[in-house]
Design a protein around this motif. Structure first.
Motif, mmCIF file in Angstrom:
data_model
loop_
_atom_site.group_PDB
_atom_site.id
_atom_site.type_symbol
_atom_site.label_atom_id
_atom_site.label_comp_id
_atom_site.label_asym_id
_atom_site.label_seq_id
_atom_site.Cartn_x
_atom_site.Cartn_y
_atom_site.Cartn_z
ATOM 1 N N ILE A 116 -19.430 1.406 3.119
ATOM 2 C CA ILE A 116 -19.380 1.484 4.582
ATOM 3 C C ILE A 116 -18.345 0.484 5.102
ATOM 4 C CG2 ILE A 116 -20.670 1.106 6.719
ATOM 5 C CD1 ILE A 116 -23.170 2.097 5.263
ATOM 6 N N ALA A 117 -17.335 1.016 5.780
ATOM 7 C CA ALA A 117 -16.241 0.184 6.296
ATOM 8 C C ALA A 117 -16.229 0.112 7.811
ATOM 9 C CB ALA A 117 -14.901 0.709 5.797
ATOM 10 N N GLY A 118 -16.857 1.086 8.483
ATOM 11 C CA GLY A 118 -16.898 1.109 9.943
ATOM 12 C C GLY A 118 -18.273 1.541 10.408
ATOM 13 N N ALA A 119 -18.635 1.145 11.634
ATOM 14 C CA ALA A 119 -19.957 1.493 12.159
ATOM 15 C C ALA A 119 -19.898 1.616 13.672
ATOM 16 C CB ALA A 119 -21.009 0.461 11.744
ATOM 17 N N GLN A 120 -20.804 2.424 14.195
ATOM 18 C CA GLN A 120 -20.884 2.673 15.630
ATOM 19 C C GLN A 120 -22.351 2.810 16.021
ATOM 20 O OE1 GLN A 120 -18.315 3.184 18.122
ATOM 21 N NE2 GLN A 120 -20.128 2.996 19.417
ATOM 22 N N SER A 121 -22.748 2.081 17.066
ATOM 23 C CA SER A 121 -24.103 2.176 17.601
ATOM 24 C C SER A 121 -24.013 2.569 19.066
ATOM 25 C CB SER A 121 -24.814 0.823 17.455
ATOM 26 O OG SER A 121 -26.120 0.889 17.974
ATOM 27 N N PHE A 122 -24.908 3.481 19.490
ATOM 28 C CA PHE A 122 -24.894 3.977 20.865
ATOM 29 C C PHE A 122 -26.097 3.466 21.644
ATOM 30 C CE2 PHE A 122 -22.407 7.314 18.645
ATOM 31 C CZ PHE A 122 -21.224 7.168 19.345
ATOM 32 N N HIS A 123 -25.822 2.839 22.792
ATOM 33 C CA HIS A 123 -26.833 2.325 23.710
ATOM 34 C C HIS A 123 -26.597 2.973 25.075
ATOM 35 C CE1 HIS A 123 -28.015 -1.555 21.413
ATOM 36 N NE2 HIS A 123 -27.266 -0.833 20.606
ATOM 37 N N ASN A 124 -27.322 2.536 26.092
ATOM 38 C CA ASN A 124 -26.936 2.793 27.484
ATOM 39 C C ASN A 124 -27.338 1.577 28.306
ATOM 40 O OD1 ASN A 124 -29.485 3.005 28.960
ATOM 41 N ND2 ASN A 124 -29.710 5.127 28.345
ATOM 42 N N THR A 161 -15.434 7.725 17.981
ATOM 43 C CA THR A 161 -15.972 7.432 16.655
ATOM 44 C C THR A 161 -15.045 7.956 15.571
ATOM 45 O OG1 THR A 161 -18.259 7.437 17.448
ATOM 46 C CG2 THR A 161 -17.926 7.884 15.121
ATOM 47 N N PHE A 162 -14.522 9.153 15.754
ATOM 48 C CA PHE A 162 -13.597 9.705 14.767
ATOM 49 C C PHE A 162 -12.326 8.852 14.666
ATOM 50 C CE2 PHE A 162 -15.182 14.366 15.256
ATOM 51 C CZ PHE A 162 -16.329 14.042 14.555
ATOM 52 N N TYR A 163 -11.830 8.388 15.806
ATOM 53 C CA TYR A 163 -10.636 7.550 15.785
ATOM 54 C C TYR A 163 -10.899 6.274 14.985
ATOM 55 C CZ TYR A 163 -6.595 4.895 17.419
ATOM 56 O OH TYR A 163 -5.433 4.150 17.466
ATOM 57 N N HIS A 164 -12.058 5.695 15.208
ATOM 58 C CA HIS A 164 -12.469 4.508 14.462
ATOM 59 C C HIS A 164 -12.543 4.828 12.967
ATOM 60 C CE1 HIS A 164 -15.737 1.104 14.154
ATOM 61 N NE2 HIS A 164 -14.728 0.913 13.323
ATOM 62 N N ALA A 165 -13.215 5.943 12.630
ATOM 63 C CA ALA A 165 -13.368 6.317 11.222
ATOM 64 C C ALA A 165 -12.029 6.651 10.574
ATOM 65 C CB ALA A 165 -14.322 7.504 11.106
ATOM 66 N N TYR A 166 -11.139 7.265 11.345
ATOM 67 C CA TYR A 166 -9.809 7.600 10.825
ATOM 68 C C TYR A 166 -9.084 6.353 10.342
ATOM 69 C CZ TYR A 166 -4.881 9.072 10.934
ATOM 70 O OH TYR A 166 -3.572 9.315 10.612
ATOM 71 N N THR A 179 -17.437 -2.944 13.746
ATOM 72 C CA THR A 179 -18.526 -2.251 14.431
ATOM 73 C C THR A 179 -18.373 -2.356 15.948
ATOM 74 O OG1 THR A 179 -19.976 -2.872 12.589
ATOM 75 C CG2 THR A 179 -21.040 -2.053 14.584
ATOM 76 N N PHE A 180 -18.645 -1.236 16.617
ATOM 77 C CA PHE A 180 -18.683 -1.198 18.072
ATOM 78 C C PHE A 180 -20.048 -0.712 18.534
ATOM 79 C CE2 PHE A 180 -14.131 -0.715 17.273
ATOM 80 C CZ PHE A 180 -13.567 -1.530 18.235
ATOM 81 N N THR A 181 -20.434 -1.162 19.733
ATOM 82 C CA THR A 181 -21.561 -0.591 20.457
ATOM 83 C C THR A 181 -21.027 0.011 21.749
ATOM 84 O OG1 THR A 181 -23.360 -1.978 19.610
ATOM 85 C CG2 THR A 181 -23.592 -1.145 21.848
ATOM 86 N N ASN A 182 -21.313 1.274 21.965
ATOM 87 C CA ASN A 182 -20.933 1.908 23.232
ATOM 88 C C ASN A 182 -22.146 1.998 24.139
ATOM 89 O OD1 ASN A 182 -18.488 2.246 21.972
ATOM 90 N ND2 ASN A 182 -18.246 4.383 22.570
#
Length: 566
Positions: free
Chosen positions: A286-294, A440-445, A362-365
């Motif tokens: 695992i090299a990248g990660a994304q978590s979704f909040h509001n 997310t795809f841009y990050h994964a790319y 890692t980002f949180t949106n």
């Protein structure tokens, strides 16, 4: 007798495909609504069943109340070893009321699988990468928010209760759904000393009046959220739906509850987070990660607290900045921000654990911003009433009605429902999902993408040969983040040669001036600390023997690449 007509999916010749959408989806999903934990699980199973060559579905653990935490591992399993491809982790809904992450995650899984083979970008992505998607890591709390009476902000966190007022009791006087509509709205009461009146232009609204204003209209006072004095202490809603916060439970710079409200017993004392951590620890790819909040419309990076500022060095921040600023363009109305600097301090947060402990970018949106109401950056929350009337046909507001309160007497109950404000309205949800997925795809790319563009040979005396190999990484991310290098979280990359007798192996530090550094132990398998982003490194061997050989690059986060000699 009347027989109902069968309703079938529309035929392909009845549809004209919109740009950016799947050609002929095997799984039909409506993305203008929200799904319970069971609903998300059912959708994940449908996607997995429809695409067995692309999806493996597994439970990574159990929630506090025994629900499975479902994960979809998505890649082209016919190409390469899935466990050795660069991995990207996605999750949503760590907080109960922050529900959009579940739908965005399912949309991402659906879009990947339904576009594979038709869209070159998606096809290459799944040939080269693997996505680990966990739509909800808090299934108990998701269902509580949806199925039980709540406000738009409760219960924010997990399902293990917290003593909010520190009286030794838990939730003894929480919210009460007095009108039975499933949402906790507001209470108001007529009062000669009230500071509010009904807006004459809109009976839903209350407007304030000053002490010197001459008012002939009926005055009101607000009494707070719906509730009664359940425990007989003369107070209402003083211990309201408090739960430990899963995003204060991660094992990085953790602080106890008396320093930071919401922390539980010790790092990873909540089973949901522990399940995620165990899975991530078993997957060093695992090299990248994304978590979704509001909510709020934000693309967030760490650090969560100023005390952790030194963890994020300038080199890695440049990578974060490049991806985050691209996200601002891809998701209009969103802002790229740093947690501690632009919001507040968070200790034991998921963002910092992924980066600080695992070296994963890692980002949180924070999903949804009032900009979406009228696509107006100067609009915001003051437009909620207009938006409800103009575009939701007054569906988001519970009209005021009288109720005989046991303490306050006759009151009126009304206000915005729990599914409005933080949660994206249905007709905007698919757009929100698609834009966040694309980010997310841009990050994964931009996870490492390794290749061997050239192999150069040079004959030496005595039957020896010099072989120089170039290894290229043409994406933003290195194979090891600075944090990874600092603490040696992930093993080194290896560049090896087989099929020849290796006399010496060396790193080429400066090709122009022929500066090299020899690795004297096991030179056939060269250890490489890092392959930076958008760069080329070179390895050189002195060999003897066979003219046929194979070069292999083996990186935990960058994958495996091989090339044979001509």
């Amino acid at each position: 007798m009347l027989f109902p007509l069968a309703i079938n999916a529309q035929k392909s010749d009845e549809i004209f495909r919109a740009a950016g959408s799947p050609h002929n989806p095997k799984v039909q999903i409506s993305f203008n609504r929200y799904y319970t934990s069971e609903g998300l699980a059912a959708l994940g199973k449908k996607i997995a069943d429809a695409h067995p060559n692309l999806v493996k579905r597994q439970s990574i653990g159990k929630s506090a109340f025994g629900k499975d935490i479902w994960m979809l591992a998505i890649t082209n399993y016919k190409v390469g070893d899935a466990d050795r491809k660069p991995g990207f982790y996605v999750d949503g809904n760590i907080h109960s009321n922050e529900i959009q992450g579940g739908e965005i995650s399912i949309y991402t899984a659906w879009y990947l699988t339904e576009n594979f083979g038709d869209n070159d970008y998606i096809t290459k992505m799944l040939n080269d990468r693997v996505f680990y998607i966990v739509p909800t890591i808090n299934p108990d709390a998701r269902n509580n928010y949806m199925k039980e009476p709540n406000t738009g902000s409760s219960p924010r966190s997990g399902m293990i209760p917290l003593d909010d007022d520190r009286d030794g009791l838990f939730d003894e006087d929480g919210y009460d759904d007095l009108d039975g509509d499933g949402s906790i709205t507001q209470m108001r009461r007529k009062s000669p000393n009230g500071t509010m009146i009904i807006d004459p232009t809109d009976p839903r609204k209350m407007i304030g009046v000053g002490p010197d204003d001459v008012v002939t209209a009926q005055r009101y006072e607000f009494l707070g959220s719906e509730g009664i004095d359940n425990d007989g202490d003369g107070r209402i809603n003083e211990d309201t739906h408090g739960y430990y916060d899963p995003n204060r439970d991660w094992g990085w710079k953790w602080q106890p509850d008396y320093i930071q409200r919401g922390a539980y017993k010790y790092p990873f004392s909540l089973p949901e987070n522990r399940a995620v951590a165990d899975f991530v620890l078993k997957h060093p790819n695992i090299a990248g990660a994304q978590s979704f909040h509001n909510s709020g419309g934000m693309i967030l990076r760490g650090p969560g607290a100023q005390e952790d500022l030194s963890t994020y060095n300038r080199q890695d921040i440049r990578i974060y900045d490049a991806i985050g600023k691209k996200g601002e363009k891809m998701i209009p109305g969103y802002r790229y921000l740093t947690v501690y600097k632009d919001l507040y301090s968070v200790f034991g947060g998921e963002l910092d654990w992924f980066y600080g402990s695992r070296g994963v970018y890692t980002f949180t949106n924070e999903i949804f911003t009032p900009f979406a109401y009228y696509k107006d950056k100067n609009g915001g929350r003051n437009q909620t009433y207009d938006f409800d009337k103009d575009l939701l046909m007054n569906d988001a507001f519970t009209s005021w009605k009288t109720f005989n309160h046991p303490t306050y007497g006759e009151v009126e109950i009304g206000g915005f429902k729990k599914n409005f404000g933080r949660a994206t309205p249905g007709f905007l949800l698919e757009e929100e999902a698609h834009r966040n997925m694309a980010f997310t795809f841009y990050h994964a790319y931009h996870m490492p993408n390794l290749s061997i563009p050239t192999i150069e040979e040079k004959k030496l005396s005595g039957g020896l040969k010099e072989i120089t190999v170039s290894i290229q990484n043409d994406r933003l991310m290195p194979t090891h983040a600075s944090q990874d290098l600092k603490y040696k979280i992930t093993r080194p990359d290896y560049v090896s040669i087989s099929g020849v007798n290796v006399i010496a192996g060396m790193h080429v530090l400066d090709d122009d001036f022929n500066v090299t550094e020899e690795q004297k132990t096991n030179p056939a398998k060269m250890r490489v600390a890092n392959i930076p982003g958008n760069s080329i490194i070179k390895i050189r061997w002195i060999v003897k023997g066979n003219s046929k050989y194979t070069i292999t690059v083996d990186s935990a986060k960058g994958g495996v690449v091989t090339k044979k000699s001509n």
